[in-house]
Design a protein around this motif. Structure first.
Motif, PDB file in Angstrom:
ATOM      1  N   LEU A 201       0.829  -1.210   0.000  1.00 40.71           N
ATOM      2  CA  LEU A 201       0.000   0.000   0.000  1.00 40.71           C
ATOM      3  C   LEU A 201       0.861   1.257   0.000  1.00 40.71           C
ATOM      4  N   LEU A 202       1.953   1.229   0.730  1.00 39.51           N
ATOM      5  CA  LEU A 202       2.841   2.389   0.787  1.00 39.51           C
ATOM      6  C   LEU A 202       3.387   2.742  -0.591  1.00 39.51           C
TER       7      LEU A 202
ATOM      8  N   LEU B   9       0.442   7.787   0.558  1.00 37.70           N
ATOM      9  CA  LEU B   9       1.352   7.026   1.420  1.00 37.70           C
ATOM     10  C   LEU B   9       2.758   6.962   0.836  1.00 37.70           C
ATOM     11  N   TRP B  10       2.851   6.933  -0.487  1.00 34.22           N
ATOM     12  CA  TRP B  10       4.164   6.869  -1.136  1.00 34.22           C
ATOM     13  C   TRP B  10       4.999   8.095  -0.801  1.00 34.22           C
ATOM     14  N   ASN B  11       4.376   9.244  -0.641  1.00 32.30           N
ATOM     15  CA  ASN B  11       5.130  10.454  -0.298  1.00 32.30           C
ATOM     16  C   ASN B  11       5.808  10.337   1.062  1.00 32.30           C
TER      17      ASN B  11
ATOM     18  N   ALA C  13      13.753  18.363   6.975  1.00 36.61           N
ATOM     19  CA  ALA C  13      13.186  18.605   5.648  1.00 36.61           C
ATOM     20  C   ALA C  13      12.543  17.333   5.097  1.00 36.61           C
ATOM     21  N   GLN C  14      13.144  16.179   5.372  1.00 36.47           N
ATOM     22  CA  GLN C  14      12.556  14.923   4.926  1.00 36.47           C
ATOM     23  C   GLN C  14      11.250  14.635   5.663  1.00 36.47           C
ATOM     24  N   GLU C  15      11.207  14.944   6.952  1.00 40.01           N
ATOM     25  CA  GLU C  15       9.994  14.725   7.725  1.00 40.01           C
ATOM     26  C   GLU C  15       8.857  15.631   7.256  1.00 40.01           C
ATOM     27  N   LEU C  16       9.206  16.828   6.803  1.00 37.15           N
ATOM     28  CA  LEU C  16       8.183  17.784   6.362  1.00 37.15           C
ATOM     29  C   LEU C  16       7.824  17.622   4.885  1.00 37.15           C
ATOM     30  N   TYR C  17       8.602  16.854   4.160  1.00 38.23           N
ATOM     31  CA  TYR C  17       8.412  16.718   2.715  1.00 38.23           C
ATOM     32  C   TYR C  17       6.982  16.361   2.307  1.00 38.23           C
ATOM     33  N   PRO C  18       6.316  15.373   2.950  1.00 38.39           N
ATOM     34  CA  PRO C  18       4.958  15.009   2.509  1.00 38.39           C
ATOM     35  C   PRO C  18       3.944  16.127   2.658  1.00 38.39           C
TER      36      PRO C  18
END
Length: 298
Positions: free
Chosen positions: A138-139, A145-147, A285-290
């Motif tokens: 699903l991810l 979810l892929w983001n 920045a990676q945590e905020l990306y989605p």
């Protein structure tokens, strides 16, 4: 509402006490804090002694970022949000069931406590791994979810710590989808579950390690470095555009459902995903990306 606030507060204080106990106390074998360190060091030593990609540095690209992710996701994330959220959602779900005259025990098929311990652990292991295999698919298939999952696939050089580089939303999804299936087969003793958990961590570390192993005939049962590296391949054929080799601990689900893909040695393939050159390189920045709507449209 007051009930849920109390659950959140008690979750924070309870987990904080647990975390302090894990760090201070070293006299019990199921200590997750030192268990993670021991497993990580052992697999890292194997990487150093038996490197598959011999030109890859011992302190590979993003080694320290992944090490931070490992401890953040395994311990600090639970303190910040995961335990409180899980307990609150579980209580809310149970309250909803109660309003329609049901309880989580209404769905229980059997109690693993009635089974021999080894069989009970085996059932828990198989059920949880199969649910997580489907969740992993699903991810990859659901754009939203892929983001979040892109954080894990931003790894450009594989190493043991890459196993636990993932966005904090991933365990929320995994635990949510695991809640009912695990409830159906009853409760488990924490020490018994620790056995399964440590085994899963070890296999996961090995899958991401710089090792050229496939375990021989056991490759059809257990995920392995030569199989999992293709899961991280940047370029895949169109017929598998959503990904391949979704197994976490077990590879057997991929062979059963025809999502296995190992065309040749993946020793030197390029890792990542399309457009990863624009993906953030720093933790926050990676945590905020989605949450970045412009990037999500790309």
């Amino acid at each position: 509402m007051e009930k849920y606030i109390d659950i959140i507060k008690n979750s924070y204080s309870g987990y904080w006490r647990y975390l302090k106990h894990e760090i201070i106390s070293v006299n019990h074998w199921d200590n997750y804090f030192y268990g993670l360190i021991i497993i990580s060091v052992l697999v890292w030593v194997l990487e150093i002694i038996f490197p598959w990609r011999k030109d890859q540095a011992i302190f590979r690209k993003d080694f320290w970022l992944d090490t931070f992710y490992m401890f953040f996701n395994f311990f600090l994330l639970n303190l910040i949000i995961l335990i409180a959220l899980s307990n609150t959602v579980a209580a809310f779900f149970n309250d909803i069931l109660a309003k329609i005259g049901l309880s989580i025990s209404s769905f229980q098929l059997f109690d693993v406590d009635d089974l021999p311990k080894v069989l009970g652990l085996f059932v828990f292991f198989i059920v949880s791994d199969f649910v997580q295999w489907n969740t992993h698919r699903l991810l990859h298939r659901v754009p939203f979810l892929w983001n979040f999952h892109k954080v894990h696939h931003s790894v450009k050089e594989m190493g043991f710590a890459a196993h636990l580089r993932y966005h904090w939303m991933e365990p929320v999804v995994y635990k949510s989808l695991l809640y009912i299936p695990i409830a159906i087969i009853g409760g488990f003793d924490a020490q018994d579950v620790a056995i399964v958990h440590f085994f899963n961590i070890t296999i996961g570390h090995l899958n991401h390690a710089n090792l050229g192993w496939d375990y021989g005939i056991l490759k059809y049962v257990f995920n392995n470095p030569k199989m999992h590296i293709w899961h991280h391949a940047k370029a895949l054929p169109k017929h598998v555009r959503y990904g391949v080799n979704f197994g976490l601990t077990l590879s057997i689900w991929d062979y059963i459902f025809k999502t296995d893909y190992i065309p040749h040695s993946g020793k030197d393939i390029t890792l990542g995903f399309e457009g990863d050159e624009n993906f953030p390189k720093q933790f926050l920045a990676q945590e905020l990306y989605p949450l970045n709507l412009n990037d999500k449209k790309k």
